[in-house]
Motif scaffolding. Structure first.
Motif, mmCIF file in Angstrom:
data_model
loop_
_atom_site.group_PDB
_atom_site.id
_atom_site.type_symbol
_atom_site.label_atom_id
_atom_site.label_comp_id
_atom_site.label_asym_id
_atom_site.label_seq_id
_atom_site.Cartn_x
_atom_site.Cartn_y
_atom_site.Cartn_z
ATOM 1 N N CYS A 77 0.817 -1.224 0.000
ATOM 2 C CA CYS A 77 0.000 0.000 0.000
ATOM 3 C C CYS A 77 0.844 1.265 0.000
ATOM 4 O O CYS A 77 0.415 2.304 -0.479
ATOM 5 C CB CYS A 77 -0.950 -0.016 1.192
ATOM 6 N N CYS A 114 0.923 2.160 5.066
ATOM 7 C CA CYS A 114 0.759 1.617 6.422
ATOM 8 C C CYS A 114 2.059 1.748 7.209
ATOM 9 O O CYS A 114 3.086 2.150 6.672
ATOM 10 C CB CYS A 114 0.294 0.162 6.362
ATOM 11 N N CYS A 131 4.953 -0.353 5.696
ATOM 12 C CA CYS A 131 5.483 0.254 4.465
ATOM 13 C C CYS A 131 6.354 1.459 4.827
ATOM 14 O O CYS A 131 7.431 1.663 4.259
ATOM 15 C CB CYS A 131 4.352 0.661 3.531
ATOM 16 N N CYS A 172 3.670 -5.446 4.152
ATOM 17 C CA CYS A 172 2.547 -4.495 4.152
ATOM 18 C C CYS A 172 1.322 -5.123 4.811
ATOM 19 O O CYS A 172 1.053 -6.308 4.644
ATOM 20 C CB CYS A 172 2.228 -4.099 2.706
HETATM 21 ZN ZN LIG Z 1 1.482 -1.084 3.446
#
Ligand SMILES: [Zn+2]
Ligand SMILES: [Zn+2]
Length: 366
Positions: A115, A118, A121, A129
Motif C-alpha cells: 500500500c 501503512c 510500508c 505491508c
Molecule cells: Zn502497506
C-alpha cells in the motif's frame, strides 16, 4: 476562471480490448485451465495495463497446481512476467525510480503489491505491508480478471513496484525478475547487512533458479560461492553461474527455510550469517540450539519477498554484469500460453530430471 474538473472518488477508466484479452483460469486440482475472454477492463486512477510478452512458470505456481499450496479458485496464476504498457489510469503511475510509466514501456514488476501508506510500508517493510496483495493469487473478480501472468494482459494495481527494462535483454531473462531474481538479490542484500560479500565464502543450498541467480550475484560482488544440490548434474550446472567448491567454512549460507536449516547453522563459520529463504513448510520444523548460536555469534535472518529496491537492483544486475551468465538458457522451452496444461505437466515430470530447465516460458497469442 478555469474549469474545475471534479472526478467522483474511485473513478475508473474503461478500456476496451479488441481483440478481447484472454486469461487462463485454473479451477482447482484435476481440472484443465479454461480460457476466458476479457473484452474490457476498468482501470483505477493509478492502474497500468500491460500486454504480456512472456510469463514463466515459477516453482510456487507448480506447488499450487500440484495441490501443495492452497489457492482461492478460480484463479489466474502466474507472477513472473515481462510485458509492455498499453494503457494507464487517469492519474498515471510511476516506476520505482519515480519516473512516469508511459505507454510502450517494457516493464517488469514485483509479484507483491504494497500500500505504501501503512506503518510497515513506512518502516521500509513493504514486503510485510498490512494489506499485501499478490499477482497470480486472488480469486478472479476480486481485483478484476487480469490478475495473473498467465493471460494476454495483466492489470497492475496501485502500489505495484514497476521497473522499466532494456529492450536488448531477452524476455526469458526478464520474466523471472519480479520473483526469482529479486528474491535472490534480496537474500544477498540481507547477508550484506551483516557480512561483507567481497571476499566471503558463500554456500547456497539448492541449484534452482533462485540459487544459481544468488550465486551469480554473490560472485559478481567478489564472493567465493558454492552451490549445494543433492543432484550432481544440477550442482554442476551452477558452475556456469560462477559456483565452485569452497575450501573453508562458509561465512554466509543461503538456505530454503523448509530444508537443510540445521546443516546450514551447523556449518556456518563463527560470526557468520544464515539467510533463510521463505518457503512453505514441507518438513518438520528445524531444531536449532540457540545457545550455540549465541556462543558462535551466528546471525540467522529471514527473507521471503523482495522490496521494490531489490527489483531495481536485480534488473540492473541482469542488464549489467549478469549478462555474462546463461540466464536465457535457464528457460529451457517456450510454449504458447494455450498449452499451459502441457507445460505444467512437463514441468512436473522434469522435476525429477537433473538437467531439466529451471523455467518454462509461456507466450500468449501464439
Ligand atoms: Zn502497506
Ligand atoms: Zn515465484
Amino acid at each position: 476562471m478555469g474549469t474545475l474538473l471534479i472526478r467522483p472518488p474511485g473513478h475508473r477508466r474503461d478500456v476496451t480490448l479488441r481483440p478481447a484479452a484472454t486469461a487462463m483460469v485454473w479451477l482447482g486440482e484435476g481440472h484443465a485451465h479454461e480460457t476466458i475472454a476479457v473484452p474490457g477492463v476498468a482501470l483505477g486512477a493509478h492502474d497500468v495495463l500491460v500486454a504480456v510478452e512472456m510469463a514463466t512458470l515459477c516453482d510456487a505456481d507448480i506447488r499450487v497446481l500440484r495441490g501443495g499450496t492452497p489457492a482461492a479458485v478460480p484463479v489466474v496464476l502466474g507472477h513472473e512476467c515481462v510485458g509492455r504498457v498499453i494503457a494507464t489510469g487517469d492519474d498515471g503511475a510511476e516506476t520505482v525510480d519515480g519516473s512516469p510509466v508511459r505507454i510502450g514501456d517494457r516493464v517488469v514488476w514485483l509479484s507483491t503489491i504494497s500500500c505504501g501508506a501503512c506503518d510497515r510500508c513506512a518502516e521500509g517493510l513493504a514486503q510485510r505491508c498490512r494489506t499485501l496483495g499478490r499477482y497470480g493469487h486472488d480469486r478472479i473478480g476480486v481485483h478484476g480478471d487480469l490478475t495473473g501472468a498467465f493471460g494476454s494482459h495483466v492489470q497492475l494495481r496501485a502500489g505495484t513496484a514497476i521497473v522499466r527494462v532494456p529492450e536488448s535483454l531477452p524476455a526469458a531473462v526478464l520474466a523471472p525478475a519480479g520473483c526469482a531474481t529479486a528474491r535472490a538479490w534480496a537474500a544477498i542484500a540481507r547477508a550484506a547487512r551483516d557480512r561483507r560479500i567481497e571476499g566471503a565464502a558463500v554456500r547456497i543450498h539448492g541449484a534452482d533458479l533462485l540459487g544459481v541467480t544468488a550465486a551469480a550475484i554473490a560472485v559478481e560482488r567478489g564472493a567465493c560461492v558454492e552451490v549445494r544440490d543433492d543432484d550432481p548434474a544440477r550442482a554442476a550446472r551452477a558452475e556456469r553461474f560462477g559456483a565452485r567448491s569452497l575450501t573453508r567454512d562458509p561465512e554466509i549460507v543461503i538456505v530454503p527455510s523448509d530444508d537443510g536449516v540445521e546443516e546450514a547453522v551447523r556449518d556456518v563459520a563463527d560470526g557468520g550469517v544464515v539467510v533463510l529463504l521463505g518457503a512453505p513448510a514441507r518438513h518438520e520444523p528445524a531444531v536449532i540450539d540457540v545457545s550455540d548460536l549465541a556462543r558462535r555469534l551466528v546471525t540467522v535472518a529471514g527473507v521471503q519477498d523482495a522490496t521494490p529496491r531489490d527489483l531495481v537492483d536485480a534488473v540492473a544486475f541482469l542488464a549489467g554484469r549478469g549478462r555474462a551468465y546463461p540466464f536465457a538458457d535457464a528457460v529451457g522451452r517456450v510454449r504458447p500460453l494455450s498449452e499451459i496444461d502441457d507445460a505444467v505437466g512437463e514441468a512436473i515430470a522434469s522435476d525429477a530430471t537433473a538437467d531439466a530447465p529451471l523455467r518454462i516460458g509461456l507466450v500468449p497469442g501464439r
